[in-house]
Design an enzyme around this catalytic site. Structure first.
Site, short mmCIF file in Angstrom:
data_model
loop_
_atom_site.label_atom_id
_atom_site.label_comp_id
_atom_site.label_asym_id
_atom_site.label_seq_id
_atom_site.Cartn_x
_atom_site.Cartn_y
_atom_site.Cartn_z
CG ASP A 49 41.83 45.64 40.46
OD1 ASP A 49 40.76 45.60 39.86
OD2 ASP A 49 42.80 46.33 40.09
CG HIS B 22 39.94 46.71 36.54
ND1 HIS B 22 40.82 46.92 37.59
CD2 HIS B 22 40.16 47.72 35.68
CE1 HIS B 22 41.53 48.02 37.36
NE2 HIS B 22 41.14 48.52 36.20
CB SER C 183 43.69 50.06 35.42
OG SER C 183 42.86 50.86 36.20
#
Length: 1005
Positions: free
Chosen positions: A60, A287, A473
């Site tokens: 990620d 994220h 996600s």
């Protein structure tokens, strides 16, 4: 949390989430949803199966080791075992070696004199030095915050200096009422100039950011690194090199640093290549930390906010490149896989992805297949956020056979707690934007679904502990955490772990979301259920560990090979077709020939979900070498629209195992547009929150664009709609037009987009899942679609420098059209070949594949010159716009001037950059482990596309007579084209372009 926290209003698992009333505890639990996949009940029943013994690799944007809930596991072990920047965006060149002077000081790479801490051990006396602009390590958001805070402080100091300067000038004027002496005049001018300069400084302030010096050395046992961050700190005594607590590679001591209190940004240091490279690891967005928190966070004081598998450990593999705004790169992806194998991870979660030219194809896909099949890792990835249209799944999650692709589900409790809706939906559903299957080659695309939203930890530099994010996600780590619970149980119970058996358990125990067969294209096999999957795995422990690979082609045709059957075009729906299915059982590479492969034999009963459409043999005897059989698909009696069927195989001796394999059959039978002018209307379609209407239209031959109007009525509160139009053309990414429209009141809105004639177009209209919730009124929608097309006899016009004009014939195909041609020449594209090429092996272990092969890099150097400042964009037609569907790992480039100042970097998606006039080098790096492939690219052509300044843009003229450009008459303005009648126009270039190599943007009608 008790399993009865939510009321059970039905017998099905999805139904148990329909009726509930939030309390404080259920509210908190819904911020990190576990009930939906039965993870809470599973851990309550098996407290020690909470992910313990499981290691997850998070591919990620990077994970902050200081984030809440990511310090320790539920059984007290370190949560994060390693933190890696796989992209190289934080690399610092520390190949320069210096030694201390008599005062114990060294000269840093930035030129600063640095005091070395005398207690640091360095037997060799050699100090490796380098430097980095700190903004190159920070996200745009953090950089923006720091610039704002630093500008505020700078303005205060600058204002103080201006006030002092004005005071000095006032005092001078009061003292000298008449300034006639030359020296006095000069003195007064100096005082005024100081004021002017200070004011101009405020107007032209450009904060390039602090520079940090890095020092690396070997203390006799390990490589150490220290940073001098004085330039960041407000206090001059803070941030000194000598006061820095040295770091070594994170995996050795699991220590990290913070640049300063101002930024609150954590970082990790890793040293490579015998001290020549220091990798300063920061995240490139919140994220990755959020994803890691969903999968594994452990909050001992707030257990309701724990991640799905609080006992699991993780490694962070940063694949998002900070230099590219968090875009993933091939280099990052490959290094991440290498790291996952080196650490012997059990699971990989990757909440990244892109559209793809070819499904299940490319260098990364090949490496993933090896990791899954040889090393038994389970790879979980997001399906994408490009819905609601079909065939919008992204790579790699939704398009790769060896990856579990996850769609995003929202439950009533999530809607109420996390999204704070006034009235939650009556039952769970897929988020509107969650990508749908099938893939272009007919595979289902989405494997399973999981909750696609959560309030989870974020990095400390965000200045908050956690935040809400939603997307596939978030669904992927939810599923990944659920799988970690299963692996924890399997390891504790002595059941062999295999991605094959785990995936089968997930698919065959998932709870369907929706009641229609075609809902599988949205949700996969349904909402995963940890407890039922565990029971399935326990029951299947003696079943052969095997995966069933499907290769399907239309009988009589050797290509293309597909993984499902997808009849989308009108011609394919007008007759029956026969298909050959080759099914091959796949074992792991370490499977025993005598004990597993030879004895393998299964009697399989084939079932069709609709025998009138899909016909197949009744039984199949399958052995290790595989078996082929034929099936017939007859869509002729189907109505227009979407139809989904399955052919699946069941073990005759153990039907409880459920489908061993499934062959998805998707049919989108389009409506024909027969009326002229070609107009299609859909009247009075009622919409409720989350509802999707799909219309399939055979775009008339000759059509090149659409004008559509959507009219809404019958509602009170605002309504939000997603409108997608998708066409699939061979060997191209799906052509998609999309718009999100909000109607504050009943109204009509129009839009236009390009189409390809002769291809089926899906028009998907969806009312957003939460739009209109709480209102009793249904939205009524009407849509009119008008097709247009003008055919011209030239797709390209070459300007050869002569005076001869170019003839273009234009013709209306479908209906009368107004033709008003216009064209701009506003770009210059020049080709270049490399002036230098170098093929070399990468030195570090992070670039050595698990097979032992060292990755090679081909470095190509291109030179170009700009006479004046210009906006330029490099383009490599062979490689651009392909990350997953390419056989090469990297296409990273860097543009620098003759002083080695870097002006621009890029990768698969190059951006235009503003450069001043001068000479430039462009360095392009390509990576692969095959010298043969790289050798073929040593003369790779690269284009530099330059945008012309507005004053240099050339507007081309059109004439209706061949001598018009010379005679100056017969200028062509507009005309009405009648179907069947061609009209010639003349396009002439401006004389000034005769010496230029130009590209045009096309003929606009």
């Amino acid at each position: 949390m008790p399993c009865s926290s939510f009321g059970d209003s039905g017998s099905d698992e999805n139904g148990r989430l329909r009726s509930f009333k939030l309390t404080e505890s259920t509210f908190l639990a819904s911020l990190m949803p576990k009930k939906e996949i039965a993870a809470d009940c599973f851990i309550e029943a098996h407290p020690e199966y909470d992910g313990r013994g499981v290691l997850i690799a998070i591919f990620d944007s990077g994970v902050d080791p200081a984030a809440a809930g990511l310090q320790v596991t539920s059984d007290g072990k370190p949560k994060i075992l390693d933190v890696l920047d796989c992209t190289g965006s934080g690399d610092v060149d520390t190949s320069k070696v210096v030694k201390t002077d008599a005062d114990g000081c060294i000269r840093g790479a930035s030129g600063t004199t640095l005091v070395v801490n005398s207690s640091w051990k360095n037997p060799s006396g050699e100090w490796h030095v380098g430097y980095k602009l700190v903004y190159e390590l920070f996200t745009d958001t953090l950089t923006s915050r720091l610039k704002k805070e630093r500008k505020k402080k700078w303005d205060e100091k600058n204002q103080e200096e201006i006030a002092k300067a004005v005071k000095h000038l006032d005092e001078f004027d009061q003292k000298h009422t008449k300034v006639e002496d030359t020296n006095l005049k000069r003195a007064r001018k100096d005082l005024q100039n100081r004021i002017d300069i200070l004011r101009k400084q405020a107007e032209s302030f450009d904060d390039k950011g602090p520079v940090i010096d890095a020092v690396v050395w070997h203390d006799g046992e390990a490589w150490r690194a220290a940073l001098d961050t004085q330039s960041i700190e407000d206090d001059l005594d803070s941030g000194k090199l000598a006061n820095f607590i040295p770091l070594t590679n994170f995996r050795a001591e699991r220590k990290f640093g913070v640049f300063s209190k101002l930024d609150a940004c954590s970082f990790v240091a890793n040293v490579y290549d015998e001290g020549k490279i220091l990798s300063i690891v920061t995240d490139c967005s919140p994220h990755g930390t959020h994803v890691a928190g969903i999968a594994t966070a452990f909050h001992p004081k707030e257990p309701l906010l724990n991640g799905i598998a609080p006992g699991a450990q993780l490694i962070s593999c940063k694949i998002g490149d900070t230099r590219l705004g968090s875009m993933e790169t091939g280099t990052g992806l490959t290094r991440a896989l290498i790291a996952a194998v080196e650490h012997k991870c059990d699971l990989i979660n990757m909440s990244y992805g892109e559209p793809t030219l070819l499904p299940d194809y490319g260098r990364f896909v090949d490496l993933v297949d090896e990791v899954v099949n040889k090393y038994r890792m389970i790879f979980v990835s997001s399906a994408g956020n490009s819905g609601p249209a079909l065939s919008t799944v992204g790579a790699p999650g939704g398009t790769t056979s060896s990856i579990i692709g996850v769609g995003a589900y929202v439950s009533p409790s999530m809607a109420s707690a996390a999204h704070c809706v006034v009235e939650p939906p009556s039952e769970g559903l897929e988020y509107t934007w969650s990508s749908r299957g099938p893939t272009a080659d007919g595979d289902l695309g989405v494997c399973i679904s999981a909750p696609g939203g959560a309030v989870a930890p974020v990095p400390t530099w965000t200045l908050q502990r956690r935040m809400l994010m939603n997307g596939t996600s978030m669904a992927s780590p939810s599923a990944c955490g659920g799988i970690a619970l299963l692996l924890s149980a399997m390891k504790a119970e002595g059941i062999p772990v295999s991605p094959y058996s785990v995936r089968k358990a997930l698919e065959n125990t998932a709870v369907p979301v929706g009641s229609l067969p075609e809902d599988k294209l949205t949700t996969g096999q349904g909402l995963m259920q940890v407890d039922k999957a565990h029971e399935y795995i326990q029951k299947s422990r003696d079943v052969p560990i095997v995966w069933y690979q499907m290769k399907i082609n239309q009988s009589g045709k050797s290509t293309p090979i597909s993984r499902g059957i997808y009849l989308r075009e009108a011609s394919a729906c007008q007759q029956s077709t026969e298909w050959t299915v080759q099914i091959e059982p796949k074992f792991h590479e370490d499977a025993s020939n005598l004990e597993e492969l030879v004895p393998f034999e299964e009697c399989i009963e084939l079932h069709s979900s609709e025998k009138a459409v899909v016909r197949a043999p009744e039984y199949l005897l399958l052995t290790y070498n595989g078996r082929s059989f034929n099936i017939v698909v007859d869509p002729t009696n189907l109505s227009e629209g979407l139809h989904y069927f399955e052919l699946y195989g069941v073990d005759c001796k153990a039907p409880w195992r459920g489908p061993l394999f499934r062959i998805p059959v998707t049919i989108t039978k389009p409506m024909a547009v027969v009326n002229r002018p070609p107009v299609v209307s859909f009247s009075r379609m009622p919409f409720q929150p989350g509802q999707i209407e799909r219309k399939y239209i055979e775009v008339p031959l000759g059509a090149s664009w659409v004008e559509a109007t959507i009219q809404t009525s019958g509602f009170d509160t605002p309504r939000r709609f997603f409108v997608d139009a998708v066409q699939i053309c061979p060997l191209q990414r799906p052509k998609k037009w999309e718009s999100v429209i909000t109607f504050s009141s009943p109204a009509a809105k129009s839009f236009a987009f390009a189409v390809v004639g002769g291809q089926t177009m899906e028009l998907a209209i969806a009312q957003f899942w939460s739009s209109g919730i709480g209102s009793q009124k249904i939205t009524v929608v009407e849509i009119e679609v008008v097709f247009h097309g003008i055919n011209i006899n030239k797709e390209e016009v070459v300007l050869d420098g002569s005076e001869a004009p170019t003839r273009i014939d234009a013709e209306a195909i479908l209906a009368s059209e107004k033709l008003s041609p216009a064209a701009l020449l506003n770009k210059i594209r020049n080709p270049y070949r490399p002036i230098e090429s170098k093929l070399s092996a990468l030195a570090t272990d992070r670039d050595k594949l698990p097979s032992g092969k060292q990755i090679l890099t081909l470095t190509l150097i291109y030179k170009f010159k700009l006479e004046d400042a210009a906006e330029v964009k490099p383009q490599i037609p062979l490689l651009n716009n392909r990350i997953y569907d390419t056989k090469f790992e990297s296409q990273f480039y860097m543009i620098s001037d003759t002083n080695n100042r870097v002006y621009a970097v890029g990768d698969a998606y190059p951006n235009a950059s503003k450069l001043p006039g001068g000479e430039y080098n462009l360095q392009l790096c390509l990576r692969h482990d095959s010298m043969q492939y790289l050798e073929k690219l040593k003369q790779l052509v690269l284009f530099i596309e330059r945008n012309l300044e507005e004053k240099d843009v050339i507007r081309l003229s059109f004439f209706s007579q061949p001598d018009g450009p010379v005679m100056g008459n017969g200028s062509f303005k507009s005309s009405v084209l009648v179907p069947g009648k061609k009209e010639a126009i003349i396009w002439v270039h401006h004389p000034k372009t005769s010496s230029l190599s130009v590209v045009h943007r096309g003929l606009y009608c």
